[in-house]
Design a protein around this motif. Structure first.
Motif, PDB file in Angstrom:
ATOM      1  N   HIS A 107       0.858  -1.263  -0.045  1.00 54.23           N
ATOM      2  CA  HIS A 107      -0.162  -0.093  -0.124  1.00 54.23           C
ATOM      3  C   HIS A 107       0.613   1.497  -0.023  1.00 54.23           C
ATOM      4  N   ARG A 108       2.112   1.165  -0.165  1.00 54.64           N
ATOM      5  CA  ARG A 108       3.045   2.268  -0.300  1.00 54.64           C
ATOM      6  C   ARG A 108       2.629   3.416  -0.992  1.00 54.64           C
ATOM      7  N   GLU A 109       2.555   3.077  -2.442  1.00 59.65           N
ATOM      8  CA  GLU A 109       2.110   4.061  -3.344  1.00 59.65           C
ATOM      9  C   GLU A 109       0.681   4.941  -2.919  1.00 59.65           C
ATOM     10  N   LEU A 110      -0.319   3.940  -2.760  1.00 53.32           N
ATOM     11  CA  LEU A 110      -1.637   4.610  -2.156  1.00 53.32           C
ATOM     12  C   LEU A 110      -1.341   5.541  -1.074  1.00 53.32           C
ATOM     13  N   ILE A 111      -0.503   5.283   0.082  1.00 51.53           N
ATOM     14  CA  ILE A 111      -0.463   6.239   1.183  1.00 51.53           C
ATOM     15  C   ILE A 111       0.513   7.482   0.638  1.00 51.53           C
ATOM     16  N   LYS A 112       1.380   7.354  -0.030  1.00 51.15           N
ATOM     17  CA  LYS A 112       2.138   8.587  -0.652  1.00 51.15           C
ATOM     18  C   LYS A 112       1.404   9.421  -1.281  1.00 51.15           C
ATOM     19  N   MET A 113       0.291   8.871  -2.204  1.00 50.57           N
ATOM     20  CA  MET A 113      -0.527   9.799  -2.871  1.00 50.57           C
ATOM     21  C   MET A 113      -1.692  10.226  -2.071  1.00 50.57           C
ATOM     22  N   THR A 114      -2.305   9.880  -0.991  1.00 48.75           N
ATOM     23  CA  THR A 114      -3.428  10.088  -0.257  1.00 48.75           C
ATOM     24  C   THR A 114      -3.176  10.845   0.943  1.00 48.75           C
ATOM     25  N   SER A 115      -2.263  10.238   1.712  1.00 53.80           N
ATOM     26  CA  SER A 115      -1.956  10.702   3.089  1.00 53.80           C
ATOM     27  C   SER A 115      -0.677  11.074   3.357  1.00 53.80           C
ATOM     28  N   GLY A 116       0.425  10.622   2.627  1.00 49.90           N
ATOM     29  CA  GLY A 116       1.900  11.222   2.803  1.00 49.90           C
ATOM     30  C   GLY A 116       2.555  10.294   3.782  1.00 49.90           C
ATOM     31  N   LEU A 117       3.436   9.699   3.139  1.00 46.68           N
ATOM     32  CA  LEU A 117       4.468   8.332   3.534  1.00 46.68           C
ATOM     33  C   LEU A 117       4.814   8.923   5.268  1.00 46.68           C
ATOM     34  N   PHE A 118       5.276   9.867   5.571  1.00 48.59           N
ATOM     35  CA  PHE A 118       6.031  10.230   6.617  1.00 48.59           C
ATOM     36  C   PHE A 118       5.465  11.295   7.515  1.00 48.59           C
ATOM     37  N   HIS A 119       4.243  11.709   7.166  1.00 49.49           N
ATOM     38  CA  HIS A 119       3.850  12.700   8.044  1.00 49.49           C
ATOM     39  C   HIS A 119       3.510  12.370   9.731  1.00 49.49           C
ATOM     40  N   GLU A 120       3.026  11.549   9.878  1.00 50.01           N
ATOM     41  CA  GLU A 120       3.036  10.997  11.369  1.00 50.01           C
ATOM     42  C   GLU A 120       4.182  10.497  11.823  1.00 50.01           C
ATOM     43  N   PRO A 121       5.246   9.793  11.415  1.00 47.40           N
ATOM     44  CA  PRO A 121       6.502   9.687  12.078  1.00 47.40           C
ATOM     45  C   PRO A 121       7.157  11.031  12.271  1.00 47.40           C
ATOM     46  N   ARG A 122       7.198  11.957  11.479  1.00 47.28           N
ATOM     47  CA  ARG A 122       7.897  13.164  11.296  1.00 47.28           C
ATOM     48  C   ARG A 122       7.321  14.128  12.507  1.00 47.28           C
TER      49      ARG A 122
END
Length: 354
Positions: free
Chosen positions: A72-87
């Protein structure tokens, strides 16, 4: 907050030394002896509950971990952003509302991976909610007060703090236009507003959702949770309402969080009876000086428009069957936002805000 150098590649055999480093900031002196996978619950992200024992010191007996599911990596990058929560949690930004304690946030940008190690909320008897177990009006008020504290703290110029300069604006993304909308519409109740039952996907996405989302980049802006639907909430025994899953963290107009939360967290009947008083609770909870405080009419207008996001998100989700959410949960939320769309004349509100 991150004391660990790399994201472990396999969760079934996390090195106790790695976990010791992950817990060190909040639990100095502990040495983890064993790490055991107690539960896996993968969805859009990889998630697990781990059991811990210790050689030295005392720490949590269980922790919850979350990371990237490669499928689901590409979906997360497109809709929510991969690193927003960990940042967010790596930066140790103050969030003045109830949320899970995060022990460590580890990011591997080259591998497009991260791992959050956070508290297991069952240790505090937290009650995770979903659309089939809506909040009471009192619980919704507790959630509204939390969102108001968050928004007030980062309202306007307060959002320009250097530690927040990476937070992106809330803008439309692609993908909604491919939802097979009739698959959801035909399962809605007969009393659903006729416009919802007959609209096409182009009207929903281009005519309703995107115009509202584009309005979020106008002032005033604040720090948004971005995804505070009821499935990302929990209730504590003392009545506090907490917010999970900060992956859609954004900057934008406050109305997205407030509307998306209230319209989905309450039954249709409770929303109709109490939404105006809950908007007053929100306004009172912002803690802003009088010259920055939005007026009651402004709040009502933008709240009415905000239905657009929940309506599009959950009609699209409900149309996808079991792909993203349990169908019964997705349909219940689609129904609530559909009823709000008619009750609040959302189309007219969107036209008014331009």
């Amino acid at each position: 907050m991150s004391a660990t150098p790399v994201v472990p590649t396999g969760w079934d055999e996390i090195d106790p030394n790695w976990m010791t480093a992950a817990l060190a900031a909040r639990n100095p002196g502990v040495r983890v002896d064993t790490v055991t996978v107690l539960m896996r619950d993968d969805g859009t992200n990889r998630r697990a509950r781990l059991g811990l024992t210790y050689r030295d010191g005392d720490g949590p007996t269980t922790v919850f971990v979350k990371g990237v599911d490669p499928d689901h990596r590409e979906l997360i990058k497109m809709t929510s952003g991969l690193f927003h929560e960990p940042r967010l949690f790596a930066a140790d930004i103050e969030l003045p509302l109830e949320h899970p304690v995060v022990y460590a946030s580890v990011i591997d940008e080259d591998a497009e991976d991260f791992l959050l190690v956070m508290e297991d909320l069952t240790a505090r008897d937290a009650d995770p909610r979903d659309a089939l177990r809506p909040l009471t009006v009192e619980q919704a008020a507790a959630g509204v007060r939390g969102l108001a504290r968050l928004h007030g703290k980062y309202w306007g110029e307060r959002l320009s703090a250097p530690e927040l300069d990476w937070v992106e604006p809330f803008e439309p993304w692609d993908g909604m236009q491919w939802a097979p909308l009739p698959a959801a519409q035909q399962r809605l109740s007969a009393d659903t507003p006729a416009e919802v039952l007959t609209m096409g996907i182009d009207r929903l996405v281009e005519g309703i959702w995107k115009p509202y989302i584009r309005s979020l980049t106008r002032n005033p802006q604040t720090l948004l949770h971005g995804d505070p639907h009821i499935g990302n909430t929990y209730v504590l025994p003392d009545g506090r309402v907490g917010f999970l899953d900060w992956q859609v963290l954004r900057r934008g107009n406050w109305s997205l969080d407030l509307g998306y939360f209230l319209q989905g967290a309450l039954t249709v009947e409770d929303r109709r009876a109490h939404e105006r008083e809950l908007l007053a609770v929100y306004r009172d909870g912002l803690g802003l000086p009088a010259d920055e405080l939005p007026g009651a009419d402004e709040i009502w207008l933008h709240y009415r428009a905000s239905v657009a996001h929940g309506l599009c998100t959950w009609l699209a989700t409900a149309s996808a069957g079991e792909l993203w959410q349990r169908p019964d949960i997705a349909l219940e939320l689609a129904q609530r936002y559909s009823m709000a769309y008619g009750d609040l004349d959302t189309a007219a509100a969107i036209a008014e805000i331009g």
